[in-house]
Design an enzyme around this catalytic site. Structure first.
Site, short mmCIF file in Angstrom:
data_model
loop_
_atom_site.label_atom_id
_atom_site.label_comp_id
_atom_site.label_asym_id
_atom_site.label_seq_id
_atom_site.Cartn_x
_atom_site.Cartn_y
_atom_site.Cartn_z
N TYR A 19 -6.97 38.60 77.85
CA TYR A 19 -7.12 39.86 78.04
C TYR A 19 -6.37 40.47 79.49
O TYR A 19 -6.90 41.22 79.98
CB TYR A 19 -8.36 40.55 77.83
N TYR A 147 -16.80 44.58 66.75
CA TYR A 147 -16.05 43.77 67.16
C TYR A 147 -16.36 42.37 66.70
O TYR A 147 -17.35 42.05 66.64
CB TYR A 147 -16.07 43.58 68.66
N ASP A 240 -23.06 39.37 62.03
CA ASP A 240 -22.35 38.79 63.16
C ASP A 240 -23.24 38.93 64.22
O ASP A 240 -23.43 39.98 65.03
CB ASP A 240 -20.93 39.54 63.39
N LYS A 269 -21.49 31.88 70.99
CA LYS A 269 -21.95 32.47 72.30
C LYS A 269 -22.97 31.54 72.97
O LYS A 269 -22.97 30.28 73.28
CB LYS A 269 -22.13 34.14 72.41
#
Ligand SMILES: *Cc1c(COP(=O)(O)O)cnc(C)c1O
Length: 422
Positions: A19, A147, A240, A269
């Site tokens: 990014y 997202y 999610d 994560k």
């Protein structure tokens, strides 16, 4: 201040960062180590980490139990492939995840990244309908502000406008990205959408917190409405939980907090406490049973090289030990209270649009865009690492962060907001 290490410039000439506009991005800060909620810089300074390395470091850095588990596994074998071979750590982890996952989510497929875990969930959902009914359903419903990853299938279910992927629109399979059903009227809209299309395989949502989309919250009823709509229209529901899983919202999974169980859940994560890359897609018995057959064509044809990576699974098992033996969820509650006390008063400030707190996540949304790079530099001067998402300054610290460290983080945000007024 010590000079930068020589590897930084040597590598900057060749590394391509996430990014980042490589030409104009602020120079990254060289890190030598990390411990607890602190990052130790090459120049000797220490920063309190407000982000936890993209929300992964739930137990803090260098937790001895995780490091020991990694060391022991490395001494035995970092990995052997799951194709035809079995090793203890992946099998134990699948068994343990089945025991703690909501509802009858009982069958885990391991991957190495969250995006791929979502891709696997999408493949499972599509093939589920083919396996049980011969139906060709290939579409998904997801929500604005959401997202789910950076790969091609997942980009298509991210928010198309606010996401970072607009430029790829023509290369993506079109999906239905709609409003979260925050009230009965919006629920009717979702019902209408599900009614109008008979090719929808699943609805996918980040439960309770939409993370990368700006730490936006919704309530348990919203998820209950989604569950009811999926049931009424016979569509699968995917949670999610790559960000919300492992305690972030105050329960082990956001699904537990909301009292709603999905048909498929994705994790990533925090799964290994940030030590190793590992992600998981967990399917319910009903979904798994659609694949469990004498017919070879009904098998899930997916197999990343490193699926069930032994080192990653060993650390994930050790992380689950800590959730069992340490008061992690109580620590999240304590963090939630502290974040509320420190950040809620900023609500009255002219430049603050919203304060959002849920478990070990606190976010301050500003009314206007601000110079993120300059803010980041001021945060570092104040001894903290905070990386805003657009207009949203947020904290997702390790659950084990000390009170004084959390105070440094919230004081830095208070100072930043105060400075906006002048
Ligand atoms: C981070 C994230 C992903 C993508 O995970 P990666 O490991 O970065 O591929 C997907 N969904 C959610 C909710 C996430 O927060």
């Amino acid at each position: 201040m010590k000079r930068e290490p020589e590897w930084l410039q040597a590598g900057l000439d060749h590394i391509w960062l996430p990014y980042a506009q490589m030409k104009t991005a602020a120079r990254p800060i060289a890190v030598r180590g990390a411990c607890g909620a602190r990052i130790i810089l090459e120049d000797g300074r220490e920063l309190v980490d407000g982000i936890g390395s993209w929300w992964t470091s739930v137990h803090g850095y260098q937790h001895p139990h995780l490091i020991d588990a990694a060391r022991r596994q490395l001494e035995r074998m970092p990995h052997v492939m799951l194709g035809g071979l079995a090793h203890e750590q992946a099998y134990r982890l699948a068994d343990r995840l089945a025991a703690i996952a909501p509802g009858d989510l009982n069958h885990t497929f391991f991957t190495e990244s969250g995006s791929v875990a979502v891709e696997v969930a999408m493949k499972i959902a599509i093939q589920y309908w083919r396996n049980i009914k011969g139906e060709a359903r290939s579409k998904f419903v997801s929500f604005k502000g959401g997202y789910h990853g950076d790969t091609f299938a997942t980009m298509a279910v991210c928010d198309p406008e606010e996401g970072m992927h607009a430029l790829f629109a023509s290369a993506l399979a079109p999906q239905h990205v709609t409003d979260l059903p925050r009230d009965a009227q919006m629920a009717a809209q979702l019902e209408k959408l599900l009614n109008a299309h008979d090719d929808i395989a699943a609805v996918i949502v980040e439960p309770l917190i939409q993370g990368a989309g700006g730490m936006r919250l919704h309530d348990a009823q919203t998820l209950q409405r989604i569950r009811a709509a999926c049931d009424a229209h016979n569509v699968l529901l995917v949670f999610d939980e790559i960000f919300t899983g492992f305690g972030r919202t105050g329960a082990m999974f956001a699904a537990d907090n909301a009292g709603v169980a999905p048909d498929i859940m994705t994790l990533g994560k925090g799964l290994t406490g940030g030590v190793a890359p590992l992600a998981a897609t967990i399917a319910s018995k009903r979904v798994f049973d659609a694949f469990y057959d004498d017919d070879a064509d009904k098998a899930l044809m997916h197999g990343p090289t490193f699926t069930g990576h032994a080192l990653g699974c060993a650390v994930a098992n050790a992380s689950l030990d800590l959730f069992e033996t340490q008061p992690r969820l109580a620590e999240v509650k304590r963090l939630e209270t502290a974040l509320r006390t420190a950040l809620d008063p900023l609500r009255d400030h002219d430049h603050v649009a919203d304060i959002r707190i849920c478990g070990a996540m606190g976010a301050v949304e500003l009314t206007q865009p601000f110079d993120v790079e300059a803010a980041r530099a001021r945060f570092i001067d104040r001894g903290v690492f905070i990386r805003p998402l657009g207009r949203v300054i947020y904290l997702t610290p390790a659950y084990t962060i000390h009170d004084e460290e959390l105070d440094m983080l919230t004081a830095a945000i208070q100072a930043e907001v105060a400075a906006l007024a002048s």
